[in-house]
Motif scaffolding. Sequence first.
Motif, PDB file in Angstrom:
ATOM      1  N   ARG A 625     -41.484  12.852 -13.746  1.00 57.11           N
ATOM      2  CA  ARG A 625     -41.074  12.286 -12.450  1.00 57.11           C
ATOM      3  C   ARG A 625     -41.383  13.240 -11.297  1.00 57.11           C
ATOM      4  O   ARG A 625     -41.760  12.806 -10.204  1.00 57.11           O
ATOM      5  N   ALA A 626     -41.185  14.549 -11.546  1.00 53.06           N
ATOM      6  CA  ALA A 626     -41.455  15.531 -10.487  1.00 53.06           C
ATOM      7  C   ALA A 626     -42.934  15.519 -10.131  1.00 53.06           C
ATOM      8  O   ALA A 626     -43.315  15.567  -8.956  1.00 53.06           O
ATOM      9  N   SER A 627     -43.783  15.422 -11.141  1.00 49.96           N
ATOM     10  CA  SER A 627     -45.232  15.403 -10.917  1.00 49.96           C
ATOM     11  C   SER A 627     -45.630  14.155 -10.126  1.00 49.96           C
ATOM     12  O   SER A 627     -46.417  14.223  -9.176  1.00 49.96           O
ATOM     13  N   GLU A 628     -45.043  13.010 -10.520  1.00 45.96           N
ATOM     14  CA  GLU A 628     -45.356  11.756  -9.819  1.00 45.96           C
ATOM     15  C   GLU A 628     -44.883  11.802  -8.367  1.00 45.96           C
ATOM     16  O   GLU A 628     -45.581  11.371  -7.445  1.00 45.96           O
ATOM     17  N   ALA A 629     -43.672  12.362  -8.154  1.00 46.96           N
ATOM     18  CA  ALA A 629     -43.107  12.400  -6.801  1.00 46.96           C
ATOM     19  C   ALA A 629     -43.892  13.357  -5.899  1.00 46.96           C
ATOM     20  O   ALA A 629     -44.072  13.103  -4.709  1.00 46.96           O
ATOM     21  N   ALA A 630     -44.380  14.477  -6.484  1.00 44.47           N
ATOM     22  CA  ALA A 630     -45.086  15.480  -5.674  1.00 44.47           C
ATOM     23  C   ALA A 630     -46.479  14.991  -5.291  1.00 44.47           C
ATOM     24  O   ALA A 630     -46.982  15.297  -4.212  1.00 44.47           O
ATOM     25  N   GLY A 631     -47.088  14.218  -6.186  1.00 43.81           N
ATOM     26  CA  GLY A 631     -48.455  13.753  -5.909  1.00 43.81           C
ATOM     27  C   GLY A 631     -49.452  14.872  -6.196  1.00 43.81           C
ATOM     28  O   GLY A 631     -49.059  16.036  -6.320  1.00 43.81           O
ATOM     29  N   PRO A 632     -50.745  14.527  -6.298  1.00 43.04           N
ATOM     30  CA  PRO A 632     -51.768  15.526  -6.639  1.00 43.04           C
ATOM     31  C   PRO A 632     -51.708  16.730  -5.691  1.00 43.04           C
ATOM     32  O   PRO A 632     -51.704  16.562  -4.471  1.00 43.04           O
ATOM     33  N   GLY A 633     -51.591  17.928  -6.274  1.00 37.63           N
ATOM     34  CA  GLY A 633     -51.586  19.156  -5.471  1.00 37.63           C
ATOM     35  C   GLY A 633     -50.297  19.390  -4.710  1.00 37.63           C
ATOM     36  O   GLY A 633     -50.193  20.352  -3.935  1.00 37.63           O
ATOM     37  N   GLY A 634     -49.277  18.532  -4.911  1.00 34.51           N
ATOM     38  CA  GLY A 634     -48.020  18.678  -4.166  1.00 34.51           C
ATOM     39  C   GLY A 634     -47.108  19.735  -4.768  1.00 34.51           C
ATOM     40  O   GLY A 634     -47.432  20.369  -5.773  1.00 34.51           O
ATOM     41  N   ASP A 635     -45.942  19.927  -4.126  1.00 32.22           N
ATOM     42  CA  ASP A 635     -44.983  20.950  -4.565  1.00 32.22           C
ATOM     43  C   ASP A 635     -44.069  20.382  -5.646  1.00 32.22           C
ATOM     44  O   ASP A 635     -43.056  19.749  -5.363  1.00 32.22           O
ATOM     45  N   VAL A 636     -44.455  20.623  -6.901  1.00 32.22           N
ATOM     46  CA  VAL A 636     -43.683  20.092  -8.031  1.00 32.22           C
ATOM     47  C   VAL A 636     -42.315  20.784  -8.111  1.00 32.22           C
ATOM     48  O   VAL A 636     -41.286  20.158  -8.375  1.00 32.22           O
ATOM     49  N   PHE A 637     -42.304  22.094  -7.827  1.00 33.65           N
ATOM     50  CA  PHE A 637     -41.064  22.865  -7.987  1.00 33.65           C
ATOM     51  C   PHE A 637     -39.924  22.274  -7.149  1.00 33.65           C
ATOM     52  O   PHE A 637     -38.795  22.139  -7.619  1.00 33.65           O
ATOM     53  N   ALA A 638     -40.235  21.892  -5.903  1.00 31.97           N
ATOM     54  CA  ALA A 638     -39.204  21.341  -5.006  1.00 31.97           C
ATOM     55  C   ALA A 638     -38.554  20.104  -5.614  1.00 31.97           C
ATOM     56  O   ALA A 638     -37.370  19.845  -5.409  1.00 31.97           O
ATOM     57  N   GLN A 639     -39.351  19.356  -6.385  1.00 37.18           N
ATOM     58  CA  GLN A 639     -38.836  18.120  -7.003  1.00 37.18           C
ATOM     59  C   GLN A 639     -37.934  18.409  -8.204  1.00 37.18           C
ATOM     60  O   GLN A 639     -37.211  17.541  -8.663  1.00 37.18           O
ATOM     61  N   LEU A 640     -38.024  19.648  -8.739  1.00 40.82           N
ATOM     62  CA  LEU A 640     -37.299  19.959  -9.973  1.00 40.82           C
ATOM     63  C   LEU A 640     -35.927  20.574  -9.733  1.00 40.82           C
ATOM     64  O   LEU A 640     -35.111  20.648 -10.650  1.00 40.82           O
ATOM     65  N   LYS A 641     -35.681  21.052  -8.516  1.00 41.13           N
ATOM     66  CA  LYS A 641     -34.481  21.866  -8.288  1.00 41.13           C
ATOM     67  C   LYS A 641     -33.174  21.128  -8.628  1.00 41.13           C
ATOM     68  O   LYS A 641     -32.338  21.657  -9.351  1.00 41.13           O
ATOM     69  N   THR A 642     -33.025  19.902  -8.115  1.00 39.47           N
ATOM     70  CA  THR A 642     -31.779  19.165  -8.377  1.00 39.47           C
ATOM     71  C   THR A 642     -31.597  18.921  -9.873  1.00 39.47           C
ATOM     72  O   THR A 642     -30.511  19.108 -10.421  1.00 39.47           O
ATOM     73  N   ALA A 643     -32.688  18.507 -10.531  1.00 37.54           N
ATOM     74  CA  ALA A 643     -32.616  18.229 -11.970  1.00 37.54           C
ATOM     75  C   ALA A 643     -32.221  19.492 -12.737  1.00 37.54           C
ATOM     76  O   ALA A 643     -31.368  19.447 -13.632  1.00 37.54           O
ATOM     77  N   PHE A 644     -32.822  20.634 -12.376  1.00 37.38           N
ATOM     78  CA  PHE A 644     -32.510  21.884 -13.076  1.00 37.38           C
ATOM     79  C   PHE A 644     -31.024  22.220 -12.937  1.00 37.38           C
ATOM     80  O   PHE A 644     -30.351  22.545 -13.919  1.00 37.38           O
ATOM     81  N   GLU A 645     -30.508  22.131 -11.714  1.00 31.64           N
ATOM     82  CA  GLU A 645     -29.084  22.450 -11.508  1.00 31.64           C
ATOM     83  C   GLU A 645     -28.194  21.490 -12.295  1.00 31.64           C
ATOM     84  O   GLU A 645     -27.240  21.903 -12.935  1.00 31.64           O
ATOM     85  N   SER A 646     -28.519  20.198 -12.252  1.00 33.55           N
ATOM     86  CA  SER A 646     -27.710  19.208 -12.978  1.00 33.55           C
ATOM     87  C   SER A 646     -27.640  19.544 -14.464  1.00 33.55           C
ATOM     88  O   SER A 646     -26.568  19.480 -15.067  1.00 33.55           O
ATOM     89  N   VAL A 647     -28.797  19.918 -15.046  1.00 37.03           N
ATOM     90  CA  VAL A 647     -28.840  20.165 -16.499  1.00 37.03           C
ATOM     91  C   VAL A 647     -28.247  21.527 -16.851  1.00 37.03           C
ATOM     92  O   VAL A 647     -27.437  21.647 -17.770  1.00 37.03           O
ATOM     93  N   ALA A 648     -28.619  22.565 -16.097  1.00 34.43           N
ATOM     94  CA  ALA A 648     -28.156  23.917 -16.418  1.00 34.43           C
ATOM     95  C   ALA A 648     -26.641  24.027 -16.265  1.00 34.43           C
ATOM     96  O   ALA A 648     -25.978  24.742 -17.008  1.00 34.43           O
TER      97      ALA A 648
END
Length: 791
Positions: A625-648
Amino acid sequence: MSNKLLVRRAAVLGAGVMGAQIAAHLTNAGVDTVLFDLPAKDGDPNGIAAKAIANLAKLSPAPLADKALAERIVPANYETGLELLKGCDLIIEAIAERMDWKQDLYRKIAPFVPAHTVLASNTSGLGINKLAEVLPEELRHRFCGVHFFNPPRYMHLAELIPARTTDAPVLEGLETFLTTTLGKGVVYAKDTPNFIGNRIGVFSMLAAMHHTEQSGLGFDTVDALTGPAIGRPKSATYRTADVVGLDTMAHVIKTMADTLPDDPWHQYFQAPKWLTALIEKGALGQKTGAGFYTKKGKDILVLDLKAQDFRVSAGELDADVAALLKEKDPAKKFAALRASDNAQAKFLWACFRDTFHYTAYHLESIADTARDVDFAIRWGYGWSLGPFETWQAAGWKQVAEWIADDIVKGKAMSNAPLPDWVFDGRDGVHGTAGSYSPARNAMVPRSSNPVYARQRFPDALIGEKFSQGRTVYENDGVRMWADEGDDIAVVSFKTKLHTVNDHVLNGLQEAIAIAERDFRGLVIWQPKEPFSAGADLSGALGLLQAGDLKGFEAMVANFQATSQRIKYAQVPVIAAVRGLALGGGCEFQMHAARTVFGLESYVGLVEAGVGLLPAGGGLKEFAVRASEAAGPGGDVFAQLKTAFESVAMGKVSTSAFEAKSLKVARDTDVVVFNAFELLHVAKQQARALAESGYRPPLPARRIQVAGDVGIATFKMMLVNMLEGRFISPHDYEIATRIATVLCGGEVDRGTLVDEEWLIKLEREHFVALAQMPKTQERIAHMLKTGKPLRN
């Protein structure tokens, strides 16, 4: 005239505790809402309403399903804001319980109420017909009582009280709106003091208080007797009084005394001396920190009348009585209660007897049918069975004889006779033909309001049976079924708490194969909450402790394969979620074509709490989902932050809306307010997708990942937490591995990987963690205590 009530905008009059929370729940449901109160003496004239709105965020349990909704509520006041009423389709009045104040307000607003608008009073017991007297003729047809129970977001009951002048289509439209939009269970009550829920509920508390005095039992013992042991909430009798407020309790009792002079039980409508004494001391219950109970350090203390002081609460059930209450057959249980000389058993029989007596005596005057009474008490007071259901389950004729016998012997609280219909040869008041109505002397079927066609399995009363559908496939883990002629099948889990074991995994895969062949869609739905508490931990721990690593790895791989099977099924698989959806249960719904959530869905990936990481495809799905939301060459990391906090952090949403902000639900997922409509909506979603030519997504083969740079960035956050002692070294280990999987492993930032790569990473790190002693300690501790271990 159509009986559809279109509510574009609503107003709530009165920003007290109830008014503000009703406004909050209307806003939860997507209704544009204005909250009125008196003009503030200085500053912003809307200040009182604005302060009440700000205060909603502090209340627990939370009235708002998402804190951000507070700013959607419009504050207003009765001096400068009445013009706003002209745009409202529904007005709910919720000011203090004083007839004169309410009537004055009605006179004031009447000129501003549009010709189509419904006006309802949320009074908890004042006369609806009396309130209606001051309204202009044309408004009386659109006026009734609608009594929400506190807290309005969570309590299922809404009592609908027609006035003599209320038009039937108005009631039907309001009933539909309350049921589907606000998610309520509607019960029609007659215009009698305290209506149904509080009339019977408060009487049952008064009876318990009266018998507490007679029996000399401690308040904590009475709570042990009148709570879960007899299918009622943990707060039982005196803890409930503390929560409601002893002053409120006394006020309700006084209202009964003032408004029910002819009630044969009238002599009991007075606060016991000890209740009055507590109120005079200012001990009003939870809000003042002391009532029947108080807290001292970690200890809960209870008031001891003999010692005139607090003592540590023990609240022990007598061993004999506890054993007697575990008896599965209600007839045997009641016979034993009635025959026992034990003080606790005598107390319970007396409470049941007097509540049955009171409820049967007043049924005809307060409600149309016995169904309304039982639902009002179940939904408004949280009893697992209503009073009539309890009586019927215990053997109607025998219990009726015992009550009559006690009345004759002067043991009952009142010598009023039981009504004749109790003895007309019946075996109860509920059956397949409906529920008994004394006024019509007939069994009356459920409401024919079309809104109830949306409930495939409504809340069932004793004696009611709903078809379970035709079994299509079944194994030890799941049952797949369909209604005759339906092209959408349903699959439900058979395990405790709907946990996931090999039988469930294999059963789901089989069910999907059958759905692809014979149906147009499949819904994963459980008849009762929760949706799923996740993987079966005891089975997993057993494999590990036996040293069967191959078997353990195979189970993980099978879990992942099942999630993928859900995602890539050739027919839409819809998850219908309410209650808990944790761990693997959350991952299954993440892979569904769409999820339909009940508002009260508590969703999260909580594996970190038992020393693991999600490995049923959840982390893989976040990366996709992060890859799809960021789009080609986009910032994938920014899309992962909420998910990481939720899981960790193992966060669990406190509503379906919050599940979306934690990223464990998608923005396109549907939220349903009435849990009994969940299956209907999920099947409609499956059908709509099938009708629109559903195809599963194409396999994700070019997933852009955050790589080593992403992992390093997450680690920096974690090191700070480790050094500040917010997390333990094992927490750091788990969270680092979660970050590693989310970021696609130690590869360059922006590397393209496929799903297989991510699934393999998930599995490797999961198996590595599972073999660590600290993780195994956490799993064992969770299985033993039900609580997470911090090690």
